[in-house]
Design a protein around this motif. Structure first.
Motif, short mmCIF file in Angstrom:
data_model
loop_
_atom_site.label_atom_id
_atom_site.label_comp_id
_atom_site.label_asym_id
_atom_site.label_seq_id
_atom_site.Cartn_x
_atom_site.Cartn_y
_atom_site.Cartn_z
N LYS A 80 0.82 -1.22 0.00
CA LYS A 80 0.00 0.00 0.00
C LYS A 80 0.85 1.27 0.00
O LYS A 80 0.32 2.37 0.04
N ILE A 82 2.81 2.39 2.34
CA ILE A 82 2.78 3.06 3.64
C ILE A 82 4.13 2.87 4.32
O ILE A 82 4.61 1.75 4.48
N ASN A 83 4.72 3.99 4.73
CA ASN A 83 6.04 3.96 5.34
C ASN A 83 6.06 4.73 6.65
O ASN A 83 5.21 5.58 6.90
N GLY A 109 -3.25 9.58 10.54
CA GLY A 109 -2.29 8.77 9.79
C GLY A 109 -1.13 8.38 10.68
O GLY A 109 0.03 8.59 10.34
N GLY A 111 0.08 5.51 11.55
CA GLY A 111 0.90 4.35 11.24
C GLY A 111 1.04 3.45 12.45
O GLY A 111 0.06 3.10 13.10
N GLU A 133 -5.67 6.00 12.96
CA GLU A 133 -5.08 5.20 11.90
C GLU A 133 -6.19 4.44 11.18
O GLU A 133 -6.98 3.72 11.81
N GLU A 135 -5.87 2.06 8.67
CA GLU A 135 -5.59 0.65 8.39
C GLU A 135 -5.63 -0.15 9.69
O GLU A 135 -4.90 0.14 10.63
N ALA A 174 -1.19 12.17 5.66
CA ALA A 174 -1.74 11.59 4.43
C ALA A 174 -2.19 12.75 3.55
O ALA A 174 -2.75 13.74 4.05
N ILE A 227 1.15 9.45 0.80
CA ILE A 227 0.11 8.67 0.17
C ILE A 227 -1.23 9.39 0.37
O ILE A 227 -1.38 10.19 1.30
N CYS A 229 -4.93 10.54 1.43
CA CYS A 229 -5.80 10.37 2.59
C CYS A 229 -7.15 9.84 2.12
O CYS A 229 -7.83 10.48 1.30
#
Length: 289
Positions: A80, A82-83, A109, A111, A133, A135, A174, A227, A229
């Motif tokens: 995805k 995402i870092n 965001g 993470g 978050e 995810e 994001a 990335i 939002c």
């Protein structure tokens, strides 16, 4: 001092110096909080973004945490994109928004929670961080990683649709085409919102918004790419939603942001995205005009 603690201390000193931080607590926070505690077991995948096109993924040669104390992206979810973001960027952003003891930060965001932990140190004592978050697997990891941080609450949810708590700082990781009106309304007087503005595919700017007595001042201050939002990266599809997309030069001239329900866009409108619009006119100019 162990070699890892020594590496972390030097990393923190470099970040604070490069960010031009005046608050010594920023260096102290980066020196105190172990990045490896938020990234899972190594080896880790470092994402390198060269000046030329494309990205490269490079695995650290071992699970030695010393490899993490450089200004690199570290992958959290490669599929995805995402870092865990570049530490210097975050040091610069935190210097810009200047969280103070006792303030409430809303982190969007979050993470796996590393920068939420840094923010939590900057608002001690008596301050709080609400970390959103989207995810689920990352939110679960953040909740575990931040369990020992008594002033942090992790929320697995959609911060675009949520009613955010009243916030002194909203820290967004994001890219958004525009901040939802609800984010602006959640800011307390004097509150600051920093977010990656992506009004067009090739435009990426970090923007600081400050709530003043007579509106929202707006300042783009550096290039920034995150990335998208979810829910805030595309204009609304309703037929009555007005959209005006700025050029890169126009985007850099924004000086204030307004709610369309309070004032209709006028000739100073640089960008319009439904219920918010960006103006090239500063609040001082509005008062004198």
């Amino acid at each position: 001092m162990t070699r890892i603690a020594e590496a972390r201390r030097f990393y923190a000193r470099l970040l604070a110096a490069n960010a031009g931080a005046k608050d010594p607590r920023l260096e102290e926070a980066f020196a105190a909080i172990p990045r490896e505690a938020f990234l899972g077991p190594g080896p880790w995948t470092v994402i390198v973004v060269p000046w030329t096109a494309g990205r490269h993924a490079i695995e650290t040669p071992s699970a030695d945490p010393v490899h993490l104390y450089q200004n690199h992206l570290v992958a959290l979810d490669r599929d995805k994109g995402i870092n865990n973001g570049e530490p210097l960027l975050h040091a610069m952003w935190m210097t810009k928004i200047a969280p103070k003891p006792g303030e409430h930060v809303t982190h969007i965001g979050a993470g796996t929670g590393y920068y939420s932990a840094i923010l939590s140190r900057l608002v001690e004592p008596d301050g709080e961080v609400t970390a959103y978050e989207y995810e689920a697997h990352l939110a679960a990891r953040a909740a575990d990683n931040l369990a020992a941080y008594d002033n942090v609450t992790v929320v697995h949810g959609d911060a675009v649709r949520a009613q955010l708590p009243p916030s002194d700082v909203i820290y967004v990781n994001a890219g958004a085409i525009a901040p939802p009106a609800s984010w602006l309304q959640a800011l307390k007087p004097g509150g600051r919102l920093v977010f990656p503005w992506r009004p067009a595919e090739k435009i990426g700017l970090a923007v600081l918004i400050t709530r003043l007595n007579d509106g929202f001042a707006c300042q783009p201050f550096m290039r920034s790419w995150f990335i998208p939002c979810v829910g805030a990266s595309r204009p609304g599809r309703a037929p009555d939603v007005t959209v005006k997309v700025p050029s890169s030069a126009q985007a850099k001239r924004i000086r204030s942001i307004l709610l369309t329900e309070q004032k209709a866009p006028d000739a100073t409108a640089v960008a319009i995205f439904g219920d918010v619009w960006f103006s090239s006119r500063s609040l001082d100019n509005r008062r004198s005009g």
